[in-house]
Design an enzyme around this catalytic site. Structure first.
Site, PDB file in Angstrom:
ATOM      1  N   ASP A  28       0.783  -1.248   0.000  1.00 44.12           N
ATOM      2  CA  ASP A  28       0.000   0.000   0.000  1.00 44.12           C
ATOM      3  C   ASP A  28       0.814   1.296   0.000  1.00 44.12           C
ATOM      4  O   ASP A  28       0.484   2.233   0.755  1.00 44.12           O
ATOM      5  CB  ASP A  28      -0.961   0.014   1.205  1.00 44.12           C
ATOM      6  CG  ASP A  28      -1.991  -1.109   1.134  1.00 44.12           C
ATOM      7  OD1 ASP A  28      -1.888  -1.960   0.241  1.00 44.12           O
ATOM      8  OD2 ASP A  28      -2.895  -1.129   1.995  1.00 44.12           O
ATOM      9  N   ASP A  70      -4.625  -0.585  -1.680  1.00 40.35           N
ATOM     10  CA  ASP A  70      -5.957  -0.398  -1.147  1.00 40.35           C
ATOM     11  C   ASP A  70      -6.777   0.167  -2.309  1.00 40.35           C
ATOM     12  O   ASP A  70      -6.334   1.120  -2.966  1.00 40.35           O
ATOM     13  CB  ASP A  70      -5.848   0.633  -0.005  1.00 40.35           C
ATOM     14  CG  ASP A  70      -6.687   0.302   1.199  1.00 40.35           C
ATOM     15  OD1 ASP A  70      -7.063  -0.865   1.391  1.00 40.35           O
ATOM     16  OD2 ASP A  70      -6.966   1.238   1.975  1.00 40.35           O
ATOM     17  N   HIS A  72     -10.631   0.955  -2.913  1.00 37.39           N
ATOM     18  CA  HIS A  72     -11.991   0.960  -2.382  1.00 37.39           C
ATOM     19  C   HIS A  72     -13.013   1.602  -3.332  1.00 37.39           C
ATOM     20  O   HIS A  72     -12.692   2.589  -3.997  1.00 37.39           O
ATOM     21  CB  HIS A  72     -12.040   1.759  -1.079  1.00 37.39           C
ATOM     22  CG  HIS A  72     -11.164   1.251   0.022  1.00 37.39           C
ATOM     23  ND1 HIS A  72     -11.037  -0.073   0.330  1.00 37.39           N
ATOM     24  CD2 HIS A  72     -10.378   1.926   0.905  1.00 37.39           C
ATOM     25  CE1 HIS A  72     -10.210  -0.199   1.370  1.00 37.39           C
ATOM     26  NE2 HIS A  72      -9.789   0.986   1.728  1.00 37.39           N
ATOM     27  N   HIS A  89     -10.489   7.251   1.359  1.00 39.33           N
ATOM     28  CA  HIS A  89      -9.092   7.131   0.885  1.00 39.33           C
ATOM     29  C   HIS A  89      -9.006   6.023  -0.150  1.00 39.33           C
ATOM     30  O   HIS A  89      -9.821   5.102  -0.160  1.00 39.33           O
ATOM     31  CB  HIS A  89      -8.155   6.825   2.060  1.00 39.33           C
ATOM     32  CG  HIS A  89      -8.455   5.497   2.706  1.00 39.33           C
ATOM     33  ND1 HIS A  89      -9.420   5.350   3.672  1.00 39.33           N
ATOM     34  CD2 HIS A  89      -7.949   4.257   2.502  1.00 39.33           C
ATOM     35  CE1 HIS A  89      -9.488   4.080   4.039  1.00 39.33           C
ATOM     36  NE2 HIS A  89      -8.616   3.388   3.336  1.00 39.33           N
ATOM     37  N   LYS A 114      -6.936  -4.724  -3.058  1.00 42.93           N
ATOM     38  CA  LYS A 114      -7.663  -5.309  -1.921  1.00 42.93           C
ATOM     39  C   LYS A 114      -8.767  -4.386  -1.409  1.00 42.93           C
ATOM     40  O   LYS A 114      -8.720  -3.186  -1.643  1.00 42.93           O
ATOM     41  CB  LYS A 114      -6.691  -5.668  -0.797  1.00 42.93           C
ATOM     42  CG  LYS A 114      -5.977  -4.492  -0.204  1.00 42.93           C
ATOM     43  CD  LYS A 114      -4.964  -4.979   0.814  1.00 42.93           C
ATOM     44  CE  LYS A 114      -4.219  -3.834   1.451  1.00 42.93           C
ATOM     45  NZ  LYS A 114      -5.064  -2.858   2.133  1.00 42.93           N
ATOM     46  N   CYS A 153      -1.966  -2.251   7.683  1.00 49.01           N
ATOM     47  CA  CYS A 153      -1.900  -3.213   6.582  1.00 49.01           C
ATOM     48  C   CYS A 153      -0.614  -4.029   6.557  1.00 49.01           C
ATOM     49  O   CYS A 153      -0.636  -5.188   6.143  1.00 49.01           O
ATOM     50  CB  CYS A 153      -2.144  -2.495   5.265  1.00 49.01           C
ATOM     51  SG  CYS A 153      -3.877  -1.963   5.151  1.00 49.01           S
TER      52      CYS A 153
HETATM   53  C1  VGL Z   1      -4.685   1.140   5.621  1.00 46.89           C
HETATM   54  C2  VGL Z   1      -6.175   2.171   7.017  1.00 46.89           C
HETATM   55  C3  VGL Z   1      -7.194   1.983   6.114  1.00 46.89           C
HETATM   56  C4  VGL Z   1      -3.280   0.691   5.347  1.00 46.89           C
HETATM   57  C5  VGL Z   1      -5.699   0.932   4.699  1.00 46.89           C
HETATM   58  O1  VGL Z   1      -2.905   0.482   4.166  1.00 46.89           O
HETATM   59  O2  VGL Z   1      -2.508   0.552   6.339  1.00 46.89           O
HETATM   60  N1  VGL Z   1      -4.940   1.751   6.773  1.00 46.89           N
HETATM   61  N2  VGL Z   1      -6.933   1.354   4.957  1.00 46.89           N
HETATM   62 ZN    ZN Z   2      -8.409   1.324   3.365  1.00 46.05          ZN
END
Ligand code: VGL
Ligand code: ZN
Length: 210
Positions: A28, A70, A72, A89, A114, A153
């Protein structure tokens, strides 16, 4: 013919030679997780040059590189409007979901998206992505893991990797923590060690007998 080294990793602080069966997993490292991003991780941009050096090393000895992201939908359950803990995000295909500027994503890297549906979150790169299978089919047994964020993550990815039977080496200088609660990052590192991960610094890596 690749040489499959049977030697054990050297003790802490020593050099760690890459070998056949190793893979790098970059978790990420996306715009929204950099300082100034929607969910900025303090000093998160510092991992970019470190991970670039790691990717170069893995590329040079022809070992697989995975980058998770990430990814979404706009109405994701982890967003506050839906009752989740986070601001919006990493909305799929938005600028914030892009890999960090300056991250040298290799042409043949394996990209894993993901938490792509509205109803489920996934901190781990292994959660509903098929990554475990994919790595096994590539013959991988040991994973080197870094990225963002240490206490979410990366931690979840490390735990799942160990749960899936991989040996895990965590790259301490290649990750940063959100630290919503002070000490979360340090606790996450402790938990990784407890779970069986080996914590090293990327400077210990050498492109040995792979
Ligand atoms: C993450 C919070 C929400 C991460 C992803 O990649 O650590 N943290 N979504
Ligand atoms: Zn996230």
């Amino acid at each position: 013919m690749p040489q499959h080294s049977r030697t054990r990793p050297e003790p802490e602080g020593g050099r760690l030679a890459l070998r056949g069966g190793d893979a790098l997993v970059v978790v990420d490292v996306q715009r929204d997780f950099l300082p100034g991003g929607a969910l900025g991780v303090p000093d998160g941009d510092a991992v970019v040059p470190v991970l670039n050096r790691c990717m170069e090393l893995f590329l040079r000895v022809n070992l697989p590189i995975v980058l998770s992201r990430d990814w979404h939908p706009a109405d994701h359950c982890s967003f506050r409007a839906q009752g989740g803990p986070w601001p919006p995000h990493c909305i799929a295909a938005s600028p914030g979901a892009a890999f960090a500027p300056g991250l040298a994503v290799p042409e043949h890297a394996h990209i894993v998206s993901k938490a792509t549906t509205a109803v489920a979150d996934a901190y781990s790169a292994f959660q509903r992505t098929g990554l475990g299978e994919r790595l096994r089919s590539l013959g991988c047994g040991r994973l080197f893991i870094g990225g963002l964020a240490t206490d979410y993550c990366v931690l979840a990815t490390v735990r799942d990797a160990i749960g899936e039977g991989f040996d895990v080496v965590v790259l301490r200088d290649a990750m940063r923590a959100v630290n919503v609660h002070p000490g979360d990052g340090a606790r996450a590192e402790h938990d990784m060690t407890e779970a069986g991960a080996q914590l090293v610094t990327s400077k210990q890596l050498v492109g040995g007998g792979a």
